[in-house]
Design a protein around this motif. Structure first.
Motif, PDB file in Angstrom:
ATOM      1  N   ARG A   1     -15.634  37.263  27.595  1.00 58.32           N
ATOM      2  CA  ARG A   1     -14.394  36.887  28.243  1.00 58.32           C
ATOM      3  C   ARG A   1     -14.699  36.382  29.659  1.00 58.32           C
ATOM      4  O   ARG A   1     -15.493  36.980  30.396  1.00 58.32           O
ATOM      5  CB  ARG A   1     -13.449  38.085  28.303  1.00 58.32           C
ATOM      6  CG  ARG A   1     -12.187  37.900  29.131  1.00 58.32           C
ATOM      7  CD  ARG A   1     -11.280  36.825  28.590  1.00 58.32           C
ATOM      8  NE  ARG A   1      -9.983  36.827  29.275  1.00 58.32           N
ATOM      9  CZ  ARG A   1      -9.122  35.835  29.224  1.00 58.32           C
ATOM     10  NH1 ARG A   1      -9.419  34.746  28.522  1.00 58.32           N
ATOM     11  NH2 ARG A   1      -7.974  35.923  29.841  1.00 58.32           N
TER      12      ARG A   1
ATOM     13  N   VAL B   1      -7.416  36.172  24.789  1.00 58.80           N
ATOM     14  CA  VAL B   1      -7.494  37.619  24.583  1.00 58.80           C
ATOM     15  C   VAL B   1      -7.547  37.898  23.082  1.00 58.80           C
ATOM     16  O   VAL B   1      -6.514  38.027  22.416  1.00 58.80           O
ATOM     17  CB  VAL B   1      -6.298  38.344  25.239  1.00 58.80           C
ATOM     18  CG1 VAL B   1      -6.434  39.840  25.060  1.00 58.80           C
ATOM     19  CG2 VAL B   1      -6.212  37.998  26.716  1.00 58.80           C
TER      20      VAL B   1
ATOM     21  N   HIS C   1     -10.118  40.969  31.579  1.00 58.39           N
ATOM     22  CA  HIS C   1      -9.832  41.065  30.146  1.00 58.39           C
ATOM     23  C   HIS C   1      -8.355  40.857  29.840  1.00 58.39           C
ATOM     24  O   HIS C   1      -7.920  41.082  28.712  1.00 58.39           O
ATOM     25  CB  HIS C   1     -10.289  42.420  29.605  1.00 58.39           C
ATOM     26  CG  HIS C   1     -11.785  42.550  29.529  1.00 58.39           C
ATOM     27  ND1 HIS C   1     -12.555  42.776  30.633  1.00 58.39           N
ATOM     28  CD2 HIS C   1     -12.651  42.473  28.465  1.00 58.39           C
ATOM     29  CE1 HIS C   1     -13.834  42.851  30.278  1.00 58.39           C
ATOM     30  NE2 HIS C   1     -13.914  42.667  28.972  1.00 58.39           N
ATOM     31  N   ARG C   2      -7.581  40.435  30.839  1.00 60.64           N
ATOM     32  CA  ARG C   2      -6.177  40.099  30.616  1.00 60.64           C
ATOM     33  C   ARG C   2      -6.029  38.584  30.676  1.00 60.64           C
ATOM     34  O   ARG C   2      -6.998  37.840  30.656  1.00 60.64           O
ATOM     35  CB  ARG C   2      -5.284  40.756  31.674  1.00 60.64           C
ATOM     36  CG  ARG C   2      -5.318  42.284  31.665  1.00 60.64           C
ATOM     37  CD  ARG C   2      -4.619  42.873  30.476  1.00 60.64           C
ATOM     38  NE  ARG C   2      -4.704  44.318  30.433  1.00 60.64           N
ATOM     39  CZ  ARG C   2      -3.794  45.144  30.932  1.00 60.64           C
ATOM     40  NH1 ARG C   2      -2.735  44.650  31.541  1.00 60.64           N
ATOM     41  NH2 ARG C   2      -3.938  46.447  30.831  1.00 60.64           N
TER      42      ARG C   2
ATOM     43  N   ARG D   1      -9.710  42.651  23.720  1.00 63.15           N
ATOM     44  CA  ARG D   1      -8.711  43.695  23.950  1.00 63.15           C
ATOM     45  C   ARG D   1      -9.321  45.092  23.895  1.00 63.15           C
ATOM     46  O   ARG D   1      -8.918  45.993  24.640  1.00 63.15           O
ATOM     47  CB  ARG D   1      -7.572  43.551  22.939  1.00 63.15           C
ATOM     48  CG  ARG D   1      -6.433  44.540  23.173  1.00 63.15           C
ATOM     49  CD  ARG D   1      -5.273  44.296  22.228  1.00 63.15           C
ATOM     50  NE  ARG D   1      -4.568  43.056  22.532  1.00 63.15           N
ATOM     51  CZ  ARG D   1      -4.623  41.966  21.780  1.00 63.15           C
ATOM     52  NH1 ARG D   1      -5.376  41.941  20.681  1.00 63.15           N
ATOM     53  NH2 ARG D   1      -3.955  40.877  22.126  1.00 63.15           N
TER      54      ARG D   1
END
Length: 602
Positions: free
Chosen positions: A184, A147, A140-141, A152
């Motif tokens: 994601r 993002v 998730h980065r 986030r």
């Protein structure tokens, strides 16, 4: 934690699956915790005072063993699952949860598919720490473009998938971690880039996987790198071994004691290097059957003063071998039995060899104790992690150890011949190449100093191991070397021990010690030299001076001089055929022997 039993060989608990190492067993990936987690009651103690003196205060412990199938109450060692993150082969679900079925742990997904450990882990560059890649956080980065607000604030920890798709590319680009809720997706190609984990804000935990988090955990500011869990750099063990021999005092220490106990010693000291010193020293030397120079050196030596460094393990071993060689036939009982052959016994055989070898020993029985001192990760100059991480000052450190019994062959080289050979400028210049590279390396200072005699005898040992593997009945990996080659010690050493020490059937079968008889050994040695005279990679190999790790080999490659790394003291480094067989500009130590054998008889 799972109560599942697996079998390892006893020797594997020290190497290669000792404390801190990752073990792959039947599809599972485990890591060995430090010895503070061992059950001290079921771990037998091993006695070897010489090795404990080298390691420092502590105790040697062998891993518990069993015979037959492992039962519920069988003594065992604890291993932790690492990495904790796994994915399902069937549904691709990614998690670090362990399922339970009928009260027992299982290594399968809810869908019935087998769980496979993730291929990548995170290793600290300088702190020697290792940890799981936080896959949910990492996935998730990344770039700001991917993002979104939904990504986030996503908390769908159970929706991760590890998927493969050739549509996304090849290699690591085709392997992705996806979130089923926020959609994601990141490829593993973004994981292995330079400073990729740093950019994603992932920091080192400052501990080993089996250590609990707590107030004692120290912060670590070193950067993390993502590496494959089976990479060699993840575990760099530091092992120490010693032969169980009767401790003998080196000749130099004996002379010091004899000189200082002599009646004229006080007069020699009182003169303090004056005009009568040499005369008094001559009187002492005549009575002790030694040289005047040795008496003067012994009188003013400081090697036995309080606080001086303990002599290396090999000094005592060399003194013990020399004493055994003098006694010829060994009728003693115990763990160190050596029959010696002197030059007079074989001077009529294989012309030329007797001029270089002053003695040959058939080591009929020898006991070796190996211990794991600790390990490093990522690089040899990283922080050292002890094998016992118990911080209780009242607790004696425990070193994983193993005792092995075997047989061997000992070669004692003539000191005068070696000294004359290595005094030549071209010989010293050739060895100086390796000495310079060793000094420039951040980690190679742990290796022996590559003076000419060491490089030559080390190479001879490798050549002989390769030949003995064909004739002895032992595999090449079952043979070990121990090099005694140092001209800077008070007692100069020049010898080779090739031995086998194993905890299983390949222990003392007699196939190696039988070949120690000069009738069998000398033809094997000549055959080994003949094999090495022409390498399958020549002329590239013989003309090369930049081979091996960190270019610490000269003319030596897998076609001529390299053996199993587990058999070599220096990991197949500091080798050169030219110092043994000669080259265009350097005379070899055994060059004349091979020429004499090949010379036609008129």
């Amino acid at each position: 934690m799972q109560n599942i039993r697996h079998d390892l060989r006893l020797s594997e608990t020290v190497s290669p699956f000792g404390v801190g190492a990752i073990v792959d067993v039947l599809g599972e990936s485990l890591i060995a915790p430090d010895t503070s987690w061992w059950d001290r009651r079921t771990s037998p103690e091993i006695s070897c005072d010489r090795l404990v003196a080298q390691l420092g205060p502590g105790v040697l412990k062998q891993a518990p063993t069993h015979a037959g199938p492992a039962g519920k109450d069988t003594p065992s060692l604890l291993y932790w699952r690492f990495p904790a993150w796994r994915f399902c082969e069937r549904c691709s679900k990614l998690s670090k949860l362990t399922g339970i079925e009928k009260g027992k742990f299982r290594n399968s997904c809810d869908c019935g598919g087998a769980l496979v450990p993730m291929r990548y882990v995170a290793v600290c560059k300088t702190g020697s720490h290792i940890q799981d890649v936080p896959w949910f956080k990492w996935s998730h980065r990344g770039s700001d473009k991917g993002v979104t607000e939904e990504v986030r604030f996503c908390r769908a920890y159970t929706e991760l998938r590890f998927v493969r798709s050739s549509k996304r590319g090849e290699g690591l680009a085709s392997l992705r971690v996806e979130c089923g809720k926020c959609k994601r997706s990141r490829p593993l190609s973004e994981l292995v880039g330079v400073d990729s984990l740093i950019r994603d804000g992932i920091r080192c935990d400052g501990r080993q996987p089996w250590e609990p988090e707590g107030p004692t955990t120290q912060t670590c500011e070193a950067p993390l790198v993502a590496v494959q869990r089976g990479a060699n750099g993840n575990y760099i063990a530091e092992r120490v071994s010693a032969l169980d021999i009767p401790e003998e005092r080196p000749r130099s220490l004996q002379i010091i004691e004899q000189v200082r106990s002599h009646d004229l010693f006080t007069r020699l000291i009182d003169d303090n290097g004056g005009p009568k010193s040499e005369q008094i020293a001559g009187w002492i030397a005549e009575e002790l059957n030694t040289e005047t120079e040795q008496v003067l050196e012994a009188a003013f030596a400081s090697s036995d003063e309080p606080g001086s460094p303990v002599h290396k393990l090999k000094d005592g071993e060399w003194a013990a071998f020399v004493k055994k060689m003098e006694r010829r036939r060994d009728l003693t009982q115990g763990n160190f039995v050596v029959d010696g052959w002197t030059r007079d016994d074989y001077s009529h055989r294989n012309g030329g060899i007797h001029a270089v070898l002053s003695g040959v020993g058939q080591v009929r029985r020898v006991r070796e104790v190996r211990a794991l001192k600790g390990f490093r990760r990522h690089s040899p100059d990283a922080d050292f992690i002890r094998a016992d991480l118990d911080r209780d000052p009242k607790h004696r450190p425990v070193y994983p150890a193993l005792e092995l019994f075997g047989e061997g062959i000992f070669l004692q080289f003539d000191e005068a011949v070696l000294a004359q050979w290595e005094a030549q400028h071209s010989v010293r210049a050739r060895a100086g190449i390796l000495a310079e590279r060793r000094s420039q390396s951040e980690w190679a200072n742990r290796l022996d100093v590559p003076e000419p005699r060491f490089v030559a005898l080390h190479t001879v040992a490798h050549l002989l191991v390769r030949r003995l593997a064909f004739a002895s009945g032992y595999s090449s990996a079952a043979l070990q070397e121990r090099i005694y080659a140092n001209s800077d010690r008070p007692d100069k050493t020049a010898g080779i021990l090739i031995y086998t020490a194993a905890g299983d059937a390949q222990g003392t079968l007699g196939g190696l010690v039988r070949l120690g008889d000069p009738r069998h050994l000398f033809p094997l040695l000549l055959a080994a030299l003949d094999d090495a005279d022409v390498c399958s990679n020549d002329p590239v190999c013989i003309e090369s001076d930049r081979q091996g790790a960190s270019q610490l080999n000269l003319s030596a490659c897998h076609g001529c001089a390299l053996i199993s790394e587990t058999s070599c003291e220096t990991g197949n480094r500091l080798l050169d055929r030219q110092l043994v067989l000669g080259g265009s500009e350097v005379p070899g130590l055994l060059e004349d022997i091979l020429k004499a054998v090949r010379m036609p008889v008129l």
